[in-house]
Design an enzyme around this catalytic site. Structure first.
Site, short mmCIF file in Angstrom:
data_model
loop_
_atom_site.label_atom_id
_atom_site.label_comp_id
_atom_site.label_asym_id
_atom_site.label_seq_id
_atom_site.Cartn_x
_atom_site.Cartn_y
_atom_site.Cartn_z
CB ALA A 241 -0.88 -0.01 1.24
N GLY B 252 0.89 -5.10 1.02
CA GLY B 252 -0.38 -5.16 0.29
C GLY B 252 -0.21 -5.76 -1.10
CD GLU C 40 -1.97 -7.70 3.26
OE1 GLU C 40 -1.75 -6.51 2.94
OE2 GLU C 40 -2.45 -8.04 4.35
CD GLU D 36 2.46 -5.76 5.59
OE1 GLU D 36 3.34 -6.61 5.82
OE2 GLU D 36 1.61 -5.89 4.69
N1 DAK Z 1 4.60 3.32 -0.63
C1 DAK Z 1 4.96 4.51 -1.16
N2 DAK Z 1 6.08 4.69 -1.86
C2 DAK Z 1 6.88 3.62 -2.05
C3 DAK Z 1 6.57 2.35 -1.50
C4 DAK Z 1 5.35 2.22 -0.78
N3 DAK Z 1 4.94 1.05 -0.26
N4 DAK Z 1 7.57 1.51 -1.84
C5 DAK Z 1 8.45 2.22 -2.56
N5 DAK Z 1 8.04 3.49 -2.70
C6 DAK Z 1 8.72 4.59 -3.38
C7 DAK Z 1 9.92 5.08 -2.57
O1 DAK Z 1 9.51 6.00 -1.58
C8 DAK Z 1 10.74 5.72 -3.66
O2 DAK Z 1 10.18 6.98 -3.95
P1 DAK Z 1 11.14 8.29 -4.14
O3 DAK Z 1 11.99 8.36 -2.92
O4 DAK Z 1 11.91 7.95 -5.41
O5 DAK Z 1 10.15 9.39 -4.29
C9 DAK Z 1 10.49 4.81 -4.85
O6 DAK Z 1 9.27 4.13 -4.59
C10 DAK Z 1 11.58 3.75 -5.04
O7 DAK Z 1 11.72 3.07 -3.81
P2 DAK Z 1 13.12 2.96 -3.04
O8 DAK Z 1 13.99 4.13 -3.33
O9 DAK Z 1 12.81 2.67 -1.62
O10 DAK Z 1 13.73 1.68 -3.78
P3 DAK Z 1 14.74 0.60 -3.22
O11 DAK Z 1 15.09 -0.25 -4.37
O12 DAK Z 1 15.82 1.26 -2.41
O13 DAK Z 1 13.88 -0.26 -2.16
C11 DAK Z 1 11.93 -1.48 -1.44
C12 DAK Z 1 12.80 -1.01 -2.61
C13 DAK Z 1 10.70 -2.18 -2.01
C14 DAK Z 1 12.72 -2.50 -0.58
C15 DAK Z 1 11.54 -0.27 -0.56
O14 DAK Z 1 10.99 0.72 -1.42
C16 DAK Z 1 10.55 -0.59 0.50
O15 DAK Z 1 10.90 -1.12 1.55
N6 DAK Z 1 9.27 -0.22 0.26
C17 DAK Z 1 8.23 -0.36 1.24
C18 DAK Z 1 7.78 -1.77 1.38
C19 DAK Z 1 6.73 -1.89 2.44
O16 DAK Z 1 6.96 -1.63 3.64
N7 DAK Z 1 5.51 -2.29 2.06
C20 DAK Z 1 4.41 -2.52 2.97
C21 DAK Z 1 3.61 -1.25 3.11
S1 DAK Z 1 2.22 -1.46 4.23
C22 DAK Z 1 -5.39 -2.67 3.96
C23 DAK Z 1 -4.96 -2.81 2.65
C24 DAK Z 1 -3.61 -2.85 2.36
C25 DAK Z 1 -2.68 -2.72 3.37
C26 DAK Z 1 -3.11 -2.60 4.65
C27 DAK Z 1 -4.47 -2.54 4.96
N8 DAK Z 1 -6.79 -2.66 4.30
C28 DAK Z 1 -7.72 -3.06 3.30
C29 DAK Z 1 -7.17 -2.36 5.64
C30 DAK Z 1 -1.29 -2.75 3.03
C31 DAK Z 1 -0.34 -2.23 3.81
C32 DAK Z 1 1.04 -2.21 3.28
O17 DAK Z 1 1.33 -2.67 2.21
#
Ligand code: DAK
Length: 259
Positions: free
Chosen positions: A67, A110, A113, A133
């Site tokens: 997400a 997400g 998921e 997460e």
């Molecule tokens: N959200 C927003 N931006 C993201 C992102 C994300 N999840 N993942 C990556 N980006 C953005 C980064 O901020 C960066 O943007 P700029 O800095 O260039 O503006 C760009 O994409 C490239 O990412 P990185 O620079 O971080 O790239 P790397 O290769 O260094 O790292 C990475 C890649 C995938 C390891 C890293 O980006 C990362 O850790 N991303 C976050 C992964 C994460 O934590 N995902 C889980 C998020 S929580 C629900 C429905 C859904 C959900 C919950 C509830 N309901 C229906 C209730 C879901 C929740 C989640 O998914």
């Protein structure tokens, strides 16, 4: 309808549609607009008699990195529960035609998921799965705790969800999450081939087979997903959740306070 964050096409001869997530600058992070478009595309697929199966894909670098954290970082528990986000996920979950998910690169949070709402996962050799997460102060909130535990078993799901560790295609295959692995340059075609094969079968039998197989893995699933959602929303009242998401945005390590 034209979309901004997804690309939709239909192979009318082979009777399937392709929905491709397309926010490459954010690794296909699932923001509200993208999810709205995806649900709208699936509504159309549901009605279209030419579509007997769907391929859901991202790009080579990312299926979806979760997400959109930048969008969620300032959201309140109440917003998470009332903004209509939950209904969108419910609608995808209720989709009756088979979904072949083609995963390459990041498939996190997400993103995973969403992939697990699909019915068959074709992975590229570079696929990187995970429920990270915990690293931003929350838990999976779109069924991840329930679907991963049902797929991979309690111990494996516990380890993956509590550590947030990323894992590759081979491990996904071993735990029964991915069905097949192909090189990056052919995984999408292979997913389409599989969708075409399924789409050539009698549509009503396919639909009811999907419904029946889902029953095997879904005793109480809806209730359990609701439970998980409430816990997810509850974490939006914690300081650690604000810190976790803010730290991600600021590209620094979070400092946890336990409150
Ligand atoms: N959200 C927003 N931006 C993201 C992102 C994300 N999840 N993942 C990556 N980006 C953005 C980064 O901020 C960066 O943007 P700029 O800095 O260039 O503006 C760009 O994409 C490239 O990412 P990185 O620079 O971080 O790239 P790397 O290769 O260094 O790292 C990475 C890649 C995938 C390891 C890293 O980006 C990362 O850790 N991303 C976050 C992964 C994460 O934590 N995902 C889980 C998020 S929580 C629900 C429905 C859904 C959900 C919950 C509830 N309901 C229906 C209730 C879901 C929740 C989640 O998914």
């Amino acid at each position: 309808m034209t979309y901004q964050h997804i690309i939709v096409s239909k192979e009318t001869e082979r009777k399937f549609a392709v929905a491709q997530l397309n926010r490459p600058q954010a690794l296909n992070a699932l923001n509200f607009e993208l999810m709205t478009e995806l649900v709208s595309a699936f509504r159309d697929f549901a009605k279209d008699p030419v579509v007997n199966a769907v391929v859901l894909a991202g790009n080579e670098k990312a299926f979806a990195a979760g997400a959109d954290i930048k969008e969620m970082a300032t959201a309140t528990s109440v917003e998470m529960l009332t903004k209509g986000y939950l209904e969108m996920w419910d609608e995808l979950h209720a989709f009756k035609k088979p979904i072949v998910v083609a995963v390459s690169g990041y498939c996190l949070g997400g993103g995973l998921e969403l992939a697990m709402i699909g019915d068959i996962i074709i992975a590229s050799e570079t696929a990187k799965f995970g429920q990270p997460e915990i690293n931003i102060g929350v838990i999976p909130g779109a069924g991840g705790t329930q679907r991963l535990a049902r797929l991979a078993g309690k111990m494996k799901a516990m380890e993956l969800i509590l550590t947030g560790r990323q894992f590759g295609a081979e491990e996904a295959l071993q735990m029964g999450l991915a069905n097949k692995i192909f090189p990056v340059d052919s995984y999408l075609d292979e997913a389409k081939k599989l969708a075409a094969e399924i789409a050539s079968k009698p549509p009503m039998a396919v639909r009811l087979a999907k419904e029946a197989v889902l029953r095997a893995a879904s005793t109480n699933l809806q209730n359990d997903v609701e439970f998980e959602r409430r816990l997810f929303a509850l974490l939006f009242a914690t300081e650690d959740m604000r810190e976790g998401m803010q730290a991600f945005i600021e590209k620094r390590k979070p400092v946890w306070k336990g409150r």
